[in-house]
Design a protein around this motif. Structure first.
Motif, PDB file in Angstrom:
ATOM      1  N   ARG A   1       0.678  -1.250  -0.028  1.00  0.00           N
ATOM      2  CA  ARG A   1      -0.055  -0.125  -0.239  1.00  0.00           C
ATOM      3  C   ARG A   1       0.791   1.247  -0.075  1.00  0.00           C
ATOM      4  N   THR A   2       1.863   1.266   0.790  1.00  0.00           N
ATOM      5  CA  THR A   2       2.988   2.553   0.826  1.00  0.00           C
ATOM      6  C   THR A   2       3.512   2.564  -0.704  1.00  0.00           C
ATOM      7  N   ARG A   3       3.862   1.497  -1.156  1.00  0.00           N
ATOM      8  CA  ARG A   3       4.614   1.782  -2.478  1.00  0.00           C
ATOM      9  C   ARG A   3       3.528   2.168  -3.612  1.00  0.00           C
ATOM     10  N   LEU A   4       2.515   1.909  -3.345  1.00  0.00           N
ATOM     11  CA  LEU A   4       1.439   2.224  -4.638  1.00  0.00           C
ATOM     12  C   LEU A   4       0.922   3.634  -4.160  1.00  0.00           C
ATOM     13  N   GLU A   5       0.933   3.952  -3.106  1.00  0.00           N
ATOM     14  CA  GLU A   5       0.431   5.430  -2.763  1.00  0.00           C
ATOM     15  C   GLU A   5       1.796   6.410  -2.925  1.00  0.00           C
ATOM     16  N   GLY A   6       2.981   5.959  -3.360  1.00  0.00           N
ATOM     17  CA  GLY A   6       3.957   6.855  -3.553  1.00  0.00           C
ATOM     18  C   GLY A   6       4.262   6.766  -5.100  1.00  0.00           C
ATOM     19  N   VAL A   7       3.241   6.259  -5.940  1.00  0.00           N
ATOM     20  CA  VAL A   7       3.629   6.189  -7.288  1.00  0.00           C
ATOM     21  C   VAL A   7       3.122   7.284  -7.953  1.00  0.00           C
ATOM     22  N   LYS A   8       4.239   8.003  -8.680  1.00  0.00           N
ATOM     23  CA  LYS A   8       3.714   9.401  -9.466  1.00  0.00           C
ATOM     24  C   LYS A   8       2.854   9.113 -10.865  1.00  0.00           C
ATOM     25  N   HIS A   9       1.846   9.175 -10.972  1.00  0.00           N
ATOM     26  CA  HIS A   9       1.230   8.601 -12.163  1.00  0.00           C
ATOM     27  C   HIS A   9       1.166   9.760 -13.472  1.00  0.00           C
ATOM     28  N   THR A  10       1.441   9.182 -14.591  1.00  0.00           N
ATOM     29  CA  THR A  10       1.413  10.060 -15.869  1.00  0.00           C
ATOM     30  C   THR A  10       1.050   9.129 -16.968  1.00  0.00           C
ATOM     31  N   PHE A  11      -0.044   9.540 -17.385  1.00  0.00           N
ATOM     32  CA  PHE A  11      -0.507   8.939 -18.552  1.00  0.00           C
ATOM     33  C   PHE A  11       0.227   8.898 -19.874  1.00  0.00           C
ATOM     34  N   GLU A  12       0.750   7.704 -20.386  1.00  0.00           N
ATOM     35  CA  GLU A  12       1.882   7.683 -21.367  1.00  0.00           C
ATOM     36  C   GLU A  12       1.259   8.096 -22.714  1.00  0.00           C
ATOM     37  N   LEU A  13       0.150   8.228 -23.022  1.00  0.00           N
ATOM     38  CA  LEU A  13      -0.609   8.575 -23.876  1.00  0.00           C
ATOM     39  C   LEU A  13      -0.473  10.148 -24.098  1.00  0.00           C
ATOM     40  N   ASN A  14      -0.380  10.663 -23.052  1.00  0.00           N
ATOM     41  CA  ASN A  14      -0.198  12.355 -22.973  1.00  0.00           C
ATOM     42  C   ASN A  14       1.098  12.730 -23.542  1.00  0.00           C
ATOM     43  N   LYS A  15       2.323  11.769 -23.409  1.00  0.00           N
ATOM     44  CA  LYS A  15       3.526  11.862 -23.816  1.00  0.00           C
ATOM     45  C   LYS A  15       3.767  11.655 -25.320  1.00  0.00           C
ATOM     46  N   SER A  16       2.426  10.971 -25.970  1.00  0.00           N
ATOM     47  CA  SER A  16       3.109  10.618 -27.313  1.00  0.00           C
ATOM     48  C   SER A  16       3.299  11.520 -28.287  1.00  0.00           C
ATOM     49  N   SER A  17       2.386  12.857 -28.155  1.00  0.00           N
ATOM     50  CA  SER A  17       2.625  14.062 -29.056  1.00  0.00           C
ATOM     51  C   SER A  17       3.955  14.369 -29.178  1.00  0.00           C
ATOM     52  N   ASP A  18       4.497  14.815 -27.855  1.00  0.00           N
ATOM     53  CA  ASP A  18       5.723  15.279 -27.385  1.00  0.00           C
ATOM     54  C   ASP A  18       6.872  14.116 -28.024  1.00  0.00           C
ATOM     55  N   LYS A  19       6.959  12.896 -27.946  1.00  0.00           N
ATOM     56  CA  LYS A  19       7.797  12.100 -28.458  1.00  0.00           C
ATOM     57  C   LYS A  19       7.549  12.077 -29.986  1.00  0.00           C
ATOM     58  N   ALA A  20       6.487  12.046 -30.485  1.00  0.00           N
ATOM     59  CA  ALA A  20       6.293  11.945 -32.024  1.00  0.00           C
ATOM     60  C   ALA A  20       6.947  13.517 -32.727  1.00  0.00           C
ATOM     61  N   LEU A  21       6.852  14.272 -32.087  1.00  0.00           N
ATOM     62  CA  LEU A  21       7.502  15.732 -32.389  1.00  0.00           C
ATOM     63  C   LEU A  21       9.070  15.598 -32.414  1.00  0.00           C
ATOM     64  N   LYS A  22       9.477  14.939 -31.399  1.00  0.00           N
ATOM     65  CA  LYS A  22      10.888  14.699 -31.032  1.00  0.00           C
ATOM     66  C   LYS A  22      11.610  13.928 -32.025  1.00  0.00           C
ATOM     67  N   SER A  23      10.919  12.869 -32.365  1.00  0.00           N
ATOM     68  CA  SER A  23      11.479  11.979 -33.518  1.00  0.00           C
ATOM     69  C   SER A  23      11.246  12.549 -34.960  1.00  0.00           C
ATOM     70  N   LEU A  24      10.320  13.336 -35.091  1.00  0.00           N
ATOM     71  CA  LEU A  24       9.964  13.939 -36.436  1.00  0.00           C
ATOM     72  C   LEU A  24      11.349  15.078 -36.585  1.00  0.00           C
ATOM     73  N   LYS A  25      11.502  15.579 -35.566  1.00  0.00           N
ATOM     74  CA  LYS A  25      12.495  16.789 -35.653  1.00  0.00           C
ATOM     75  C   LYS A  25      14.040  16.208 -35.745  1.00  0.00           C
ATOM     76  N   ARG A  26      14.165  14.753 -35.088  1.00  0.00           N
ATOM     77  CA  ARG A  26      15.557  14.204 -35.194  1.00  0.00           C
ATOM     78  C   ARG A  26      15.583  13.662 -36.824  1.00  0.00           C
ATOM     79  N   PHE A  27      14.403  13.517 -37.226  1.00  0.00           N
ATOM     80  CA  PHE A  27      14.405  12.807 -38.727  1.00  0.00           C
ATOM     81  C   PHE A  27      14.854  13.939 -39.783  1.00  0.00           C
ATOM     82  N   LEU A  28      14.148  14.893 -39.533  1.00  0.00           N
ATOM     83  CA  LEU A  28      14.400  16.237 -40.310  1.00  0.00           C
ATOM     84  C   LEU A  28      15.800  16.770 -40.428  1.00  0.00           C
ATOM     85  N   ILE A  29      16.156  16.784 -39.142  1.00  0.00           N
ATOM     86  CA  ILE A  29      17.678  17.217 -38.977  1.00  0.00           C
ATOM     87  C   ILE A  29      18.637  16.486 -39.809  1.00  0.00           C
ATOM     88  N   GLN A  30      18.389  15.023 -39.736  1.00  0.00           N
ATOM     89  CA  GLN A  30      19.175  14.129 -40.381  1.00  0.00           C
ATOM     90  C   GLN A  30      18.985  14.586 -41.735  1.00  0.00           C
TER      91      GLN A  30
END
Length: 268
Positions: free
Chosen positions: A239-268
């Motif tokens: 219970r202590t370990r589960l209460e200490g989990v800092k939750h972040t929905f991975e789908l919310n990061k998908s747009s940022d990850k896609a933009l970073k991948s696109l920038k790396r691709f365009l720079i190359q």
């Protein structure tokens, strides 16, 4: 000593066979253990103690799975599941932690000899698998240098990285085939198994890795006496370990990850 040139055939006929054979052996052992566990669970439960033990095990696995895969859930779903488990009044873990501790003498008298025999067989099978793998690698691939780490190391690492290669003038950064075997044995294949077989093998991989490390150090793999008699402490820790989990929905990061991948691709 100057750098040495490693033949490409060492990669094809030493490094890759070690990885493939060890991976196949680990998966065979995993499937065999899973098959045996399914046969045990399919058997009829004959006592209240066995029912309670199965319920406690399912609660613990549910908590561990939520803590490990929380990023796949939206914020609201994660909060609901965590409240279901960790609520200080009605939470499943809270209720389970309030169970009285078992009497030590009663626990010793109620030990199941069949379960102890199964545990002994599992430990012996782990030792046999490790011994066979080590003998196979030592017999066919002893004395090969198959790689080099890209950072400097002290001489204290020589015995760990160059097992089976007795060349004192060799740079300590070179790795022998037997050392690669130990690296793969203690965690190198874990992520590959998880990626190929999903969440079903996570518990097996963690348990297997822990058992191998304990067997190499000569430690028993049975749970400690205090954990057997007071399962409430285990639920409080979960219970202590589960209460200490800092939750972040991975789908919310998908747009940022896609933009970073696109920038790396365009720079190359």
């Amino acid at each position: 000593m100057s750098d040495i040139l490693i033949d490409d055939r060492i990669r094809d006929w030493v490094f890759l066979p070690i990885i493939i054979v060890m991976f196949m052996i680990q998966m065979f052992r995993g499937l065999l253990t899973k098959y045996m566990d399914n046969r045990k669970t399919a058997q009829k439960v004959t006592s209240k103690a066995q029912v309670a033990e199965m319920i406690d095990k399912n609660i613990t696995q549910q908590s561990q799975r939520l803590a490990r895969l929380h990023g796949l859930l939206p914020d609201q779903s994660f909060k609901m599941k965590r409240a279901y488990l960790c609520d200080h009044e009605q939470g499943i873990l809270t209720k389970a932690s309030q169970k009285p501790a078992k009497d030590p003498m009663q626990s010793m008298s109620m030990m199941n000899p069949v379960a102890m025999a199964d545990m002994l067989k599992q430990n012996l099978s782990g030792i046999v698998f490790m011994a066979l793998q080590y003998q196979w690698v030592s017999y066919f691939f002893s004395g090969f240098v198959i790689g080099k780490v890209p950072f400097p190391l002290t001489q204290k690492f020589r015995t760990m990285l160059q097992r089976g290669v007795d060349v004192q003038n060799l740079d300590v950064r070179y790795i022998s085939s037997i050392s690669i075997y130990f690296v793969l044995l203690f965690g190198g294949l874990q992520k590959i198994q998880q990626l190929m077989f999903g969440d079903d093998t996570d518990e097996f991989v963690d348990d297997t890795q822990m058992q191998m490390q304990m067997q190499m150090m000569g430690m028993p793999t049975m749970p400690s006496f205090g954990q057997q008699n007071d399962p409430g402490k285990l639920f409080i820790a979960e219970r202590t370990r589960l209460e200490g989990v800092k939750h972040t929905f991975e789908l919310n990061k998908s747009s940022d990850k896609a933009l970073k991948s696109l920038k790396r691709f365009l720079i190359q």
